[in-house]
Design a protein around this motif. Structure first.
Motif, PDB file in Angstrom:
ATOM      1  N   MET A  82      -7.809  -5.182   2.569  1.00 36.62           N
ATOM      2  CA  MET A  82      -6.482  -4.584   2.605  1.00 36.62           C
ATOM      3  C   MET A  82      -6.393  -3.642   3.790  1.00 36.62           C
ATOM      4  O   MET A  82      -7.111  -2.633   3.831  1.00 36.62           O
ATOM      5  CB  MET A  82      -6.198  -3.842   1.294  1.00 36.62           C
ATOM      6  N   ASN A  83      -5.540  -3.972   4.732  1.00 33.25           N
ATOM      7  CA  ASN A  83      -5.329  -3.151   5.921  1.00 33.25           C
ATOM      8  C   ASN A  83      -3.913  -2.604   5.942  1.00 33.25           C
ATOM      9  O   ASN A  83      -3.040  -3.088   5.216  1.00 33.25           O
ATOM     10  CB  ASN A  83      -5.584  -3.980   7.175  1.00 33.25           C
ATOM     11  N   SER A  84      -3.703  -1.617   6.775  1.00 32.03           N
ATOM     12  CA  SER A  84      -2.363  -1.017   6.920  1.00 32.03           C
ATOM     13  C   SER A  84      -1.763  -0.692   5.564  1.00 32.03           C
ATOM     14  O   SER A  84      -0.600  -1.023   5.277  1.00 32.03           O
ATOM     15  CB  SER A  84      -1.446  -1.970   7.697  1.00 32.03           C
ATOM     16  N   LEU A  85      -2.532  -0.043   4.745  1.00 30.21           N
ATOM     17  CA  LEU A  85      -2.093   0.241   3.386  1.00 30.21           C
ATOM     18  C   LEU A  85      -0.894   1.180   3.366  1.00 30.21           C
ATOM     19  O   LEU A  85      -0.767   2.077   4.206  1.00 30.21           O
ATOM     20  CB  LEU A  85      -3.239   0.822   2.572  1.00 30.21           C
ATOM     21  N   LYS A  86      -0.031   0.943   2.391  1.00 27.75           N
ATOM     22  CA  LYS A  86       1.173   1.729   2.210  1.00 27.75           C
ATOM     23  C   LYS A  86       1.144   2.383   0.828  1.00 27.75           C
ATOM     24  O   LYS A  86       0.446   1.914  -0.069  1.00 27.75           O
ATOM     25  CB  LYS A  86       2.404   0.830   2.312  1.00 27.75           C
ATOM     26  N   ALA A  87       1.950   3.404   0.675  1.00 29.72           N
ATOM     27  CA  ALA A  87       2.007   4.081  -0.624  1.00 29.72           C
ATOM     28  C   ALA A  87       2.383   3.101  -1.736  1.00 29.72           C
ATOM     29  O   ALA A  87       1.887   3.209  -2.864  1.00 29.72           O
ATOM     30  CB  ALA A  87       2.999   5.237  -0.560  1.00 29.72           C
ATOM     31  N   GLU A  88       3.233   2.151  -1.419  1.00 29.07           N
ATOM     32  CA  GLU A  88       3.667   1.193  -2.437  1.00 29.07           C
ATOM     33  C   GLU A  88       2.591   0.193  -2.837  1.00 29.07           C
ATOM     34  O   GLU A  88       2.790  -0.614  -3.746  1.00 29.07           O
ATOM     35  CB  GLU A  88       4.934   0.453  -1.994  1.00 29.07           C
ATOM     36  N   ASP A  89       1.452   0.220  -2.162  1.00 28.41           N
ATOM     37  CA  ASP A  89       0.325  -0.613  -2.572  1.00 28.41           C
ATOM     38  C   ASP A  89      -0.486   0.038  -3.690  1.00 28.41           C
ATOM     39  O   ASP A  89      -1.411  -0.568  -4.233  1.00 28.41           O
ATOM     40  CB  ASP A  89      -0.605  -0.895  -1.385  1.00 28.41           C
ATOM     41  N   THR A  90      -0.162   1.272  -4.023  1.00 26.42           N
ATOM     42  CA  THR A  90      -0.866   1.971  -5.088  1.00 26.42           C
ATOM     43  C   THR A  90      -0.710   1.238  -6.416  1.00 26.42           C
ATOM     44  O   THR A  90       0.410   0.953  -6.845  1.00 26.42           O
ATOM     45  CB  THR A  90      -0.336   3.409  -5.223  1.00 26.42           C
ATOM     46  N   ALA A  91      -1.822   0.894  -7.035  1.00 23.42           N
ATOM     47  CA  ALA A  91      -1.811   0.133  -8.290  1.00 23.42           C
ATOM     48  C   ALA A  91      -3.244  -0.080  -8.762  1.00 23.42           C
ATOM     49  O   ALA A  91      -4.200   0.198  -8.028  1.00 23.42           O
ATOM     50  CB  ALA A  91      -1.144  -1.223  -8.100  1.00 23.42           C
ATOM     51  N   ASP A  92      -3.356  -0.578  -9.969  1.00 26.06           N
ATOM     52  CA  ASP A  92      -4.631  -1.128 -10.431  1.00 26.06           C
ATOM     53  C   ASP A  92      -4.681  -2.584  -9.980  1.00 26.06           C
ATOM     54  O   ASP A  92      -3.725  -3.330 -10.205  1.00 26.06           O
ATOM     55  CB  ASP A  92      -4.742  -1.047 -11.950  1.00 26.06           C
ATOM     56  N   TYR A  93      -5.772  -2.958  -9.377  1.00 23.22           N
ATOM     57  CA  TYR A  93      -5.923  -4.314  -8.858  1.00 23.22           C
ATOM     58  C   TYR A  93      -6.888  -5.093  -9.750  1.00 23.22           C
ATOM     59  O   TYR A  93      -7.968  -4.597 -10.104  1.00 23.22           O
ATOM     60  CB  TYR A  93      -6.445  -4.284  -7.423  1.00 23.22           C
ATOM     61  N   TYR A  94      -6.502  -6.328 -10.071  1.00 22.93           N
ATOM     62  CA  TYR A  94      -7.271  -7.186 -10.965  1.00 22.93           C
ATOM     63  C   TYR A  94      -7.600  -8.503 -10.282  1.00 22.93           C
ATOM     64  O   TYR A  94      -6.733  -9.095  -9.620  1.00 22.93           O
ATOM     65  CB  TYR A  94      -6.482  -7.498 -12.236  1.00 22.93           C
ATOM     66  N   ASN A 114      -7.309 -18.034 -16.446  1.00 23.72           N
ATOM     67  CA  ASN A 114      -8.117 -18.116 -17.666  1.00 23.72           C
ATOM     68  C   ASN A 114      -8.986 -16.880 -17.908  1.00 23.72           C
ATOM     69  O   ASN A 114      -9.286 -16.562 -19.058  1.00 23.72           O
ATOM     70  CB  ASN A 114      -9.021 -19.348 -17.592  1.00 23.72           C
ATOM     71  N   TYR A 115      -9.411 -16.239 -16.840  1.00 23.00           N
ATOM     72  CA  TYR A 115     -10.334 -15.120 -16.970  1.00 23.00           C
ATOM     73  C   TYR A 115      -9.866 -13.977 -16.086  1.00 23.00           C
ATOM     74  O   TYR A 115      -9.349 -14.197 -14.981  1.00 23.00           O
ATOM     75  CB  TYR A 115     -11.757 -15.539 -16.574  1.00 23.00           C
ATOM     76  N   TRP A 116     -10.118 -12.769 -16.566  1.00 27.18           N
ATOM     77  CA  TRP A 116      -9.689 -11.571 -15.851  1.00 27.18           C
ATOM     78  C   TRP A 116     -10.830 -10.558 -15.788  1.00 27.18           C
ATOM     79  O   TRP A 116     -11.593 -10.404 -16.746  1.00 27.18           O
ATOM     80  CB  TRP A 116      -8.497 -10.927 -16.565  1.00 27.18           C
ATOM     81  N   GLY A 117     -10.884  -9.870 -14.671  1.00 28.52           N
ATOM     82  CA  GLY A 117     -11.794  -8.748 -14.563  1.00 28.52           C
ATOM     83  C   GLY A 117     -11.078  -7.468 -14.973  1.00 28.52           C
ATOM     84  O   GLY A 117      -9.873  -7.460 -15.218  1.00 28.52           O
ATOM     85  N   GLN A 118     -11.846  -6.397 -15.046  1.00 24.56           N
ATOM     86  CA  GLN A 118     -11.224  -5.116 -15.313  1.00 24.56           C
ATOM     87  C   GLN A 118     -10.561  -4.630 -14.014  1.00 24.56           C
ATOM     88  O   GLN A 118     -10.857  -5.125 -12.955  1.00 24.56           O
ATOM     89  CB  GLN A 118     -12.283  -4.108 -15.810  1.00 24.56           C
ATOM     90  N   GLY A 119      -9.651  -3.755 -14.102  1.00 25.71           N
ATOM     91  CA  GLY A 119      -8.946  -3.285 -12.919  1.00 25.71           C
ATOM     92  C   GLY A 119      -9.765  -2.312 -12.098  1.00 25.71           C
ATOM     93  O   GLY A 119     -10.650  -1.628 -12.612  1.00 25.71           O
ATOM     94  N   THR A 120      -9.452  -2.264 -10.817  1.00 28.57           N
ATOM     95  CA  THR A 120     -10.006  -1.240  -9.947  1.00 28.57           C
ATOM     96  C   THR A 120      -8.820  -0.532  -9.300  1.00 28.57           C
ATOM     97  O   THR A 120      -7.905  -1.169  -8.781  1.00 28.57           O
ATOM     98  CB  THR A 120     -10.977  -1.833  -8.906  1.00 28.57           C
ATOM     99  N   GLN A 121      -8.845   0.778  -9.347  1.00 26.39           N
ATOM    100  CA  GLN A 121      -7.669   1.553  -8.956  1.00 26.39           C
ATOM    101  C   GLN A 121      -7.638   1.795  -7.455  1.00 26.39           C
ATOM    102  O   GLN A 121      -8.629   2.219  -6.854  1.00 26.39           O
ATOM    103  CB  GLN A 121      -7.659   2.888  -9.693  1.00 26.39           C
ATOM    104  N   VAL A 122      -6.475   1.546  -6.886  1.00 28.64           N
ATOM    105  CA  VAL A 122      -6.234   1.822  -5.470  1.00 28.64           C
ATOM    106  C   VAL A 122      -5.095   2.825  -5.380  1.00 28.64           C
ATOM    107  O   VAL A 122      -4.016   2.590  -5.935  1.00 28.64           O
ATOM    108  CB  VAL A 122      -5.870   0.538  -4.706  1.00 28.64           C
ATOM    109  N   THR A 123      -5.355   3.936  -4.719  1.00 26.47           N
ATOM    110  CA  THR A 123      -4.337   4.958  -4.529  1.00 26.47           C
ATOM    111  C   THR A 123      -4.175   5.209  -3.045  1.00 26.47           C
ATOM    112  O   THR A 123      -5.151   5.535  -2.355  1.00 26.47           O
ATOM    113  CB  THR A 123      -4.711   6.263  -5.234  1.00 26.47           C
ATOM    114  N   VAL A 124      -2.951   5.052  -2.566  1.00 29.80           N
ATOM    115  CA  VAL A 124      -2.663   5.257  -1.150  1.00 29.80           C
ATOM    116  C   VAL A 124      -1.775   6.487  -1.033  1.00 29.80           C
ATOM    117  O   VAL A 124      -0.670   6.522  -1.571  1.00 29.80           O
ATOM    118  CB  VAL A 124      -1.961   4.041  -0.533  1.00 29.80           C
ATOM    119  N   SER A 125      -2.277   7.478  -0.339  1.00 27.46           N
ATOM    120  CA  SER A 125      -1.520   8.719  -0.175  1.00 27.46           C
ATOM    121  C   SER A 125      -0.692   8.645   1.104  1.00 27.46           C
ATOM    122  O   SER A 125      -1.153   8.156   2.139  1.00 27.46           O
ATOM    123  CB  SER A 125      -2.470   9.908  -0.121  1.00 27.46           C
ATOM    124  N   SER A 126       0.522   9.133   1.003  1.00 31.37           N
ATOM    125  CA  SER A 126       1.432   9.072   2.163  1.00 31.37           C
ATOM    126  C   SER A 126       1.402  10.375   2.933  1.00 31.37           C
ATOM    127  O   SER A 126       0.803  11.365   2.514  1.00 31.37           O
ATOM    128  CB  SER A 126       2.841   8.756   1.695  1.00 31.37           C
TER     129      SER A 126
END
Length: 126
Positions: A82-94, A114-126
């Motif tokens: 993930m490059n050029s991250l924006k504040a709106e990219d803030t989310a839990d990613y699965y 069919n299968y899911w991992g647990q989320g990993t949190q991404v926080t982008v500060s503006s």
């Protein structure tokens, strides 16, 4: 198949992160893999997906040109750069796996996986 995602964190706008998702099992290449994200109060949304052999990818319009999905079948791992991250990219990613490695399996719809991992949190500060 068990999936373990990692790599999230806090980053400033414009920065980069690389998420990883490691899968158990010996048939990793038989699965299409996807990344989804879910922000607080919002529905889970598609981010990117890749075919079993890594030959084809698809992206949400919101991340096209900024994010890159890839996989290493020898390591049973899928990545999301993930490059050029924006504040709106803030989310839990699965990360998610769907049986069948073809392009048809790279669905934008979460319920088809069919299968899911647990989320990993991404926080982008503006």
């Amino acid at each position: 198949v068990q999936l373990q995602a990692c790599g999230g964190g806090l980053v400033q706008a414009g920065g980069s992160l690389r998420l990883s998702c490691a899968a158990s099992g010996r048939t990793f290449s038989s699965y299409a893999m996807g990344w989804f994200r879910q922000a607080p109060g919002k529905e889970r949304e598609f981010v990117a997906a890749i075919t079993g052999n890594g030959g084809s990818t698809r992206y949400a319009d919101s991340v096209k040109g900024r994010f890159t999905i890839s996989r290493d079948n020898a390591k049973n791992t899928v990545y999301l750069q993930m490059n050029s991250l924006k504040a709106e990219d803030t989310a839990d990613y699965y990360c998610a796996a769907r049986m069948g490695g073809g392009y048809y399996a790279t669905s934008l719809v979460p319920r088809y996986y069919n299968y899911w991992g647990q989320g990993t949190q991404v926080t982008v500060s503006s």
